[in-house]
Design an enzyme around this catalytic site. Sequence first.
Site, PDB file in Angstrom:
ATOM      1  N   ARG A   1      -9.701 -19.925   1.053  1.00 25.98           N
ATOM      2  CA  ARG A   1      -9.281 -20.828  -0.025  1.00 25.98           C
ATOM      3  C   ARG A   1     -10.502 -20.938  -0.930  1.00 25.98           C
ATOM      4  O   ARG A   1     -11.464 -21.618  -0.592  1.00 25.98           O
ATOM      5  CB  ARG A   1      -8.907 -22.197   0.532  1.00 25.98           C
ATOM      6  CG  ARG A   1      -7.728 -22.177   1.519  1.00 25.98           C
ATOM      7  CD  ARG A   1      -7.285 -23.597   1.835  1.00 25.98           C
ATOM      8  NE  ARG A   1      -6.444 -23.681   3.021  1.00 25.98           N
ATOM      9  CZ  ARG A   1      -5.132 -23.429   3.044  1.00 25.98           C
ATOM     10  NH1 ARG A   1      -4.505 -23.060   1.961  1.00 25.98           N
ATOM     11  NH2 ARG A   1      -4.454 -23.557   4.172  1.00 25.98           N
TER      12      ARG A   1
ATOM     13  N   VAL B   1       0.843  -1.210   0.000  1.00 30.07           N
ATOM     14  CA  VAL B   1       0.000   0.000   0.000  1.00 30.07           C
ATOM     15  C   VAL B   1       0.873   1.252   0.000  1.00 30.07           C
ATOM     16  O   VAL B   1       0.662   2.174  -0.795  1.00 30.07           O
ATOM     17  CB  VAL B   1      -0.963  -0.023   1.215  1.00 30.07           C
ATOM     18  CG1 VAL B   1      -1.673   1.325   1.367  1.00 30.07           C
ATOM     19  CG2 VAL B   1      -1.970  -1.153   1.064  1.00 30.07           C
TER      20      VAL B   1
ATOM     21  N   ASP C   1       4.934 -22.566   5.070  1.00 25.31           N
ATOM     22  CA  ASP C   1       5.507 -23.843   4.609  1.00 25.31           C
ATOM     23  C   ASP C   1       6.888 -23.723   3.958  1.00 25.31           C
ATOM     24  O   ASP C   1       7.610 -24.712   3.871  1.00 25.31           O
ATOM     25  CB  ASP C   1       4.555 -24.518   3.612  1.00 25.31           C
ATOM     26  CG  ASP C   1       3.205 -24.833   4.228  1.00 25.31           C
ATOM     27  OD1 ASP C   1       3.118 -24.903   5.467  1.00 25.31           O
ATOM     28  OD2 ASP C   1       2.235 -25.003   3.461  1.00 25.31           O
TER      29      ASP C   1
HETATM   30  O1  F6P Z   1      -0.167 -23.845   3.938  1.00 27.30           O
HETATM   31  C1  F6P Z   1      -0.180 -23.512   5.292  1.00 27.30           C
HETATM   32  C2  F6P Z   1      -0.807 -24.614   6.105  1.00 27.30           C
HETATM   33  O2  F6P Z   1      -0.787 -24.211   7.461  1.00 27.30           O
HETATM   34  C3  F6P Z   1      -0.167 -25.989   5.946  1.00 27.30           C
HETATM   35  O3  F6P Z   1       1.029 -26.126   6.677  1.00 27.30           O
HETATM   36  C4  F6P Z   1      -1.288 -26.884   6.406  1.00 27.30           C
HETATM   37  O4  F6P Z   1      -1.174 -28.151   5.812  1.00 27.30           O
HETATM   38  C5  F6P Z   1      -2.506 -26.156   5.935  1.00 27.30           C
HETATM   39  O5  F6P Z   1      -2.138 -24.810   5.730  1.00 27.30           O
HETATM   40  C6  F6P Z   1      -3.689 -26.216   6.862  1.00 27.30           C
HETATM   41  O6  F6P Z   1      -4.756 -25.593   6.223  1.00 27.30           O
HETATM   42  P1  F6P Z   1      -6.092 -25.155   6.957  1.00 27.30           P
HETATM   43  O7  F6P Z   1      -5.794 -23.981   7.835  1.00 27.30           O
HETATM   44  O8  F6P Z   1      -7.010 -24.800   5.850  1.00 27.30           O
HETATM   45  O9  F6P Z   1      -6.544 -26.324   7.775  1.00 27.30           O
END
Ligand code: F6P
Length: 323
Positions: free
Chosen positions: A72, A24, A128
């Site tokens: 997501r 920003v 990750d």
């Molecule tokens: O990608 C980040 C992460 O925390 C991974 O390490 C894990 O597998 C996943 O997301 C968990 O996703 P959610 O929060 O949707 O359960």
Amino acid sequence: IKTLAVLTSGGDAPGMNAAIRAVVRTAVFYEKRIFGIKRGYDGLIEGDFEELNSKSVKNILNLGGTILKSARSEEFKTEAGQMKAYEQLQKHGVDGLIVIGGNGTFTGAHRFFEAHGVPVIGIPGTIDNDLFGTDYTIGYDTATNTVVDCIDKIRDTASSHNRLFFVEVMGRDSGFIAMNTAVAIGALDVILPEQNKSYEDLFVEIEKGASNKKTSNIVVVAEGNKLGDSFSIANKVREHFPQLDTKVTILGHLQRGGAPSCFDRVTASKLGVAAVEGLLNGRFDVMAGMVDEELTYTFLQQAVMNKAQLDPEMLRISKILAI
Ligand code: F6P
């Protein structure tokens, strides 16, 4: 490019707010309009836009999570969803999009660029650390420090009771968090997605620990490993070593929370500036990253498909030091 928009998508990561702030403020610096899009691609499809200015991002540098919220999105995976998203960008006059996230976020962004030609650039934000084209993703440093802090605490109780602990950490199908924290906490062993480890291999390490009369033993288990979840691993170990007092701790989502470390704040600030400057200089369909302290731009598809590789040296070090 006159008007930009920024969103966070996928799993949140500490330092995303620092990246939003940097994006920003850089946009404002170059006298561009900037919108924040709420709830990732879902908010993009639904038109959940808010115009931001430099004051909108004050006092967020130190906050975990993401002020823009994240999601997501299933709908963005469809052509119809992408069309709606495109229409929303047109409606708001947005001609440059910055996405902060990981694998799924970049896969979606690349398809969006291909389908509609929207200038898009990515900032790696995931605990990750599994993206090719950057040594560190935003959030990884904080998450690993959190894991180390938690396992140190587990170590206190483990050694008071002479126990063997299996501690499960996140990382999806990547072992970065597990490998590095295993070295940092002095684990007896680590179980990684990148390995084809057998129960026999694991039993050998546990046997070594027992015969060396260690008072506490910690095995770090990456969630995406091929042996199984940490409860089933612990059950098999109990059958084989009924004399050992075996416990399981799954660290879970606490690994994603908390104030970002200094390192994550700095990386997020650098990459936020680099993303806006990249877009303004015509770099589209790429991720801004840092490799050997140098700013780099890697095609989104490559960042996702090539996958960051673990350093095999870390495994060797961990084995030597676990004697
Ligand atoms: O990608 C980040 C992460 O925390 C991974 O390490 C894990 O597998 C996943 O997301 C968990 O996703 P959610 O929060 O949707 O359960």
